[in-house]
Design an enzyme around this catalytic site. Sequence first.
Site, PDB file in Angstrom:
ATOM      1  N   LYS A  40       0.829  -1.216   0.000  1.00 18.74           N
ATOM      2  CA  LYS A  40       0.000   0.000   0.000  1.00 18.74           C
ATOM      3  C   LYS A  40       0.862   1.264   0.000  1.00 18.74           C
ATOM      4  O   LYS A  40       0.605   2.194  -0.742  1.00 18.74           O
ATOM      5  CB  LYS A  40      -0.922   0.051   1.237  1.00 18.74           C
ATOM      6  CG  LYS A  40      -1.909  -1.077   1.330  1.00 18.74           C
ATOM      7  CD  LYS A  40      -2.879  -0.872   2.500  1.00 18.74           C
ATOM      8  CE  LYS A  40      -2.211  -0.822   3.862  1.00 18.74           C
ATOM      9  NZ  LYS A  40      -1.568  -2.082   4.268  1.00 18.74           N
ATOM     10  N   ARG A  77      -8.756   1.450   9.517  1.00 19.97           N
ATOM     11  CA  ARG A  77      -8.367   0.076   9.827  1.00 19.97           C
ATOM     12  C   ARG A  77      -9.417  -0.629  10.673  1.00 19.97           C
ATOM     13  O   ARG A  77      -9.216  -1.799  11.007  1.00 19.97           O
ATOM     14  CB  ARG A  77      -7.056   0.101  10.605  1.00 19.97           C
ATOM     15  CG  ARG A  77      -5.804  -0.318   9.809  1.00 19.97           C
ATOM     16  CD  ARG A  77      -4.636  -0.176  10.745  1.00 19.97           C
ATOM     17  NE  ARG A  77      -3.437  -0.857  10.388  1.00 19.97           N
ATOM     18  CZ  ARG A  77      -2.425  -0.346   9.703  1.00 19.97           C
ATOM     19  NH1 ARG A  77      -2.530   0.848   9.182  1.00 19.97           N
ATOM     20  NH2 ARG A  77      -1.323  -1.033   9.532  1.00 19.97           N
ATOM     21  N   ARG A 123      12.020  -6.135   4.728  1.00 24.13           N
ATOM     22  CA  ARG A 123      11.798  -4.740   4.359  1.00 24.13           C
ATOM     23  C   ARG A 123      12.733  -3.804   5.121  1.00 24.13           C
ATOM     24  O   ARG A 123      12.917  -3.947   6.316  1.00 24.13           O
ATOM     25  CB  ARG A 123      10.349  -4.409   4.684  1.00 24.13           C
ATOM     26  CG  ARG A 123       9.962  -2.992   4.451  1.00 24.13           C
ATOM     27  CD  ARG A 123       8.484  -2.875   4.300  1.00 24.13           C
ATOM     28  NE  ARG A 123       7.823  -2.643   5.570  1.00 24.13           N
ATOM     29  CZ  ARG A 123       6.536  -2.320   5.668  1.00 24.13           C
ATOM     30  NH1 ARG A 123       5.781  -2.240   4.580  1.00 24.13           N
ATOM     31  NH2 ARG A 123       5.991  -2.121   6.835  1.00 24.13           N
ATOM     32  N   ARG A 141      12.224  -1.511  10.610  1.00 27.89           N
ATOM     33  CA  ARG A 141      11.230  -1.095  11.600  1.00 27.89           C
ATOM     34  C   ARG A 141      11.097  -2.163  12.680  1.00 27.89           C
ATOM     35  O   ARG A 141      11.101  -3.349  12.375  1.00 27.89           O
ATOM     36  CB  ARG A 141       9.860  -0.910  10.913  1.00 27.89           C
ATOM     37  CG  ARG A 141       9.690   0.421  10.249  1.00 27.89           C
ATOM     38  CD  ARG A 141       8.468   0.488   9.362  1.00 27.89           C
ATOM     39  NE  ARG A 141       7.245  -0.038   9.947  1.00 27.89           N
ATOM     40  CZ  ARG A 141       6.054  -0.023   9.333  1.00 27.89           C
ATOM     41  NH1 ARG A 141       5.938   0.504   8.118  1.00 27.89           N
ATOM     42  NH2 ARG A 141       4.987  -0.520   9.913  1.00 27.89           N
ATOM     43  N   ARG A 171       0.614  -8.593  13.612  1.00 27.83           N
ATOM     44  CA  ARG A 171      -0.003  -7.550  12.775  1.00 27.83           C
ATOM     45  C   ARG A 171      -0.950  -8.160  11.738  1.00 27.83           C
ATOM     46  O   ARG A 171      -2.003  -7.605  11.457  1.00 27.83           O
ATOM     47  CB  ARG A 171       1.082  -6.724  12.071  1.00 27.83           C
ATOM     48  CG  ARG A 171       1.750  -5.733  13.015  1.00 27.83           C
ATOM     49  CD  ARG A 171       3.036  -5.182  12.439  1.00 27.83           C
ATOM     50  NE  ARG A 171       2.837  -4.355  11.273  1.00 27.83           N
ATOM     51  CZ  ARG A 171       3.772  -4.109  10.376  1.00 27.83           C
ATOM     52  NH1 ARG A 171       4.981  -4.612  10.514  1.00 27.83           N
ATOM     53  NH2 ARG A 171       3.513  -3.333   9.346  1.00 27.83           N
TER      54      ARG A 171
HETATM   55  P1  AMP Z   1       1.710   0.767   9.027  1.00 29.28           P
HETATM   56  O1  AMP Z   1       2.852   1.665   8.792  1.00 29.28           O
HETATM   57  O2  AMP Z   1       0.475   1.150   8.251  1.00 29.28           O
HETATM   58  O3  AMP Z   1       2.053  -0.699   8.865  1.00 29.28           O
HETATM   59  O4  AMP Z   1       1.280   0.964  10.561  1.00 29.28           O
HETATM   60  C1  AMP Z   1       2.181   0.655  11.606  1.00 29.28           C
HETATM   61  C2  AMP Z   1       1.428   0.578  12.925  1.00 29.28           C
HETATM   62  O5  AMP Z   1       0.856   1.853  13.230  1.00 29.28           O
HETATM   63  C3  AMP Z   1       0.264  -0.392  12.985  1.00 29.28           C
HETATM   64  O6  AMP Z   1       0.678  -1.709  13.250  1.00 29.28           O
HETATM   65  C4  AMP Z   1      -0.552   0.201  14.132  1.00 29.28           C
HETATM   66  O7  AMP Z   1       0.032  -0.083  15.392  1.00 29.28           O
HETATM   67  C5  AMP Z   1      -0.391   1.690  13.879  1.00 29.28           C
HETATM   68  N1  AMP Z   1      -1.446   2.187  12.983  1.00 29.28           N
HETATM   69  C6  AMP Z   1      -1.294   2.656  11.715  1.00 29.28           C
HETATM   70  N2  AMP Z   1      -2.462   3.028  11.193  1.00 29.28           N
HETATM   71  C7  AMP Z   1      -3.400   2.790  12.137  1.00 29.28           C
HETATM   72  C8  AMP Z   1      -4.812   2.952  12.190  1.00 29.28           C
HETATM   73  N3  AMP Z   1      -5.505   3.418  11.150  1.00 29.28           N
HETATM   74  N4  AMP Z   1      -5.447   2.600  13.352  1.00 29.28           N
HETATM   75  C9  AMP Z   1      -4.764   2.135  14.400  1.00 29.28           C
HETATM   76  N5  AMP Z   1      -3.443   1.932  14.409  1.00 29.28           N
HETATM   77  C10 AMP Z   1      -2.756   2.257  13.286  1.00 29.28           C
END
Ligand code: AMP
Length: 218
Positions: free
Chosen positions: A15, A90, A129, A162, A173
């Site tokens: 994404k 989400r 990654r 990360r 996740r």
């Molecule tokens: P991402 O970079 O999208 O993989 O997000 C990394 C982490 O940020 C996720 O595993 C969540 O802990 C938090 N996070 C990101 N977006 C959201 C969201 N829309 N709602 C809740 N937690 C989020």
Amino acid sequence: MAVYIVLLGPPGVGKGTQAKILAEKTGLAHISSGDLFRENIKSRTELGQLAQSYMNKGELVPDDVTIAMIRERLSRPDCQKGAILDGFPRTPAQADALKQMLVDFGGDVDAVPYITAEAEVLIARLSGRWTCRANGHVFHVRFNPPQKAGICDLDGSELYQRDDDKIETVTRRIQVYMEQTAPLISYYRQAGKLIEINGDQPIEQVRVSLSKALERWI
Ligand code: AMP
């Protein structure tokens, strides 16, 4: 009228990579909730501290703070033409909140490309990654290696893994995605907005599929 595209799909499906490409092509703002949380962590804000405690475990940050953060982001001038949302919503509560806030901004969710891939593909992608410190550009040791190991091709900054891309957190996740985010697939399908895209293809192929699917809007 502003255009709002929501990229839906599991962690690691691409994404972020596709959102960056699309934003560059269209001039729409790229809003990544994960990047916003990581910026808050970097600048040691209260929100960052709170978010980090959830992110490290692979859990979702609570809806109320996440929704408030996105509302503020969407109200900035660079979102006047619209935005590509990556990682938000989400949960169904976040999707309801998004609909409501877009009414205030005079728009609606226009299209929801749902990018898919099998769990083993996601695990392989996430655990290999590497992300750039300065701007969050993403590379992969096998599928998209940087020209020089450990250095971002685009801005020369250091690449790091990360914390939540480590294998223990990656599995959690994906599980959290299945439990809390997957209901959005039928949510947006019922709304007539879902467009399925096969994410188990090279980056360029996914880009082409997405561009075709979104022709009407961008
Ligand atoms: P991402 O970079 O999208 O993989 O997000 C990394 C982490 O940020 C996720 O595993 C969540 O802990 C938090 N996070 C990101 N977006 C959201 C969201 N829309 N709602 C809740 N937690 C989020």
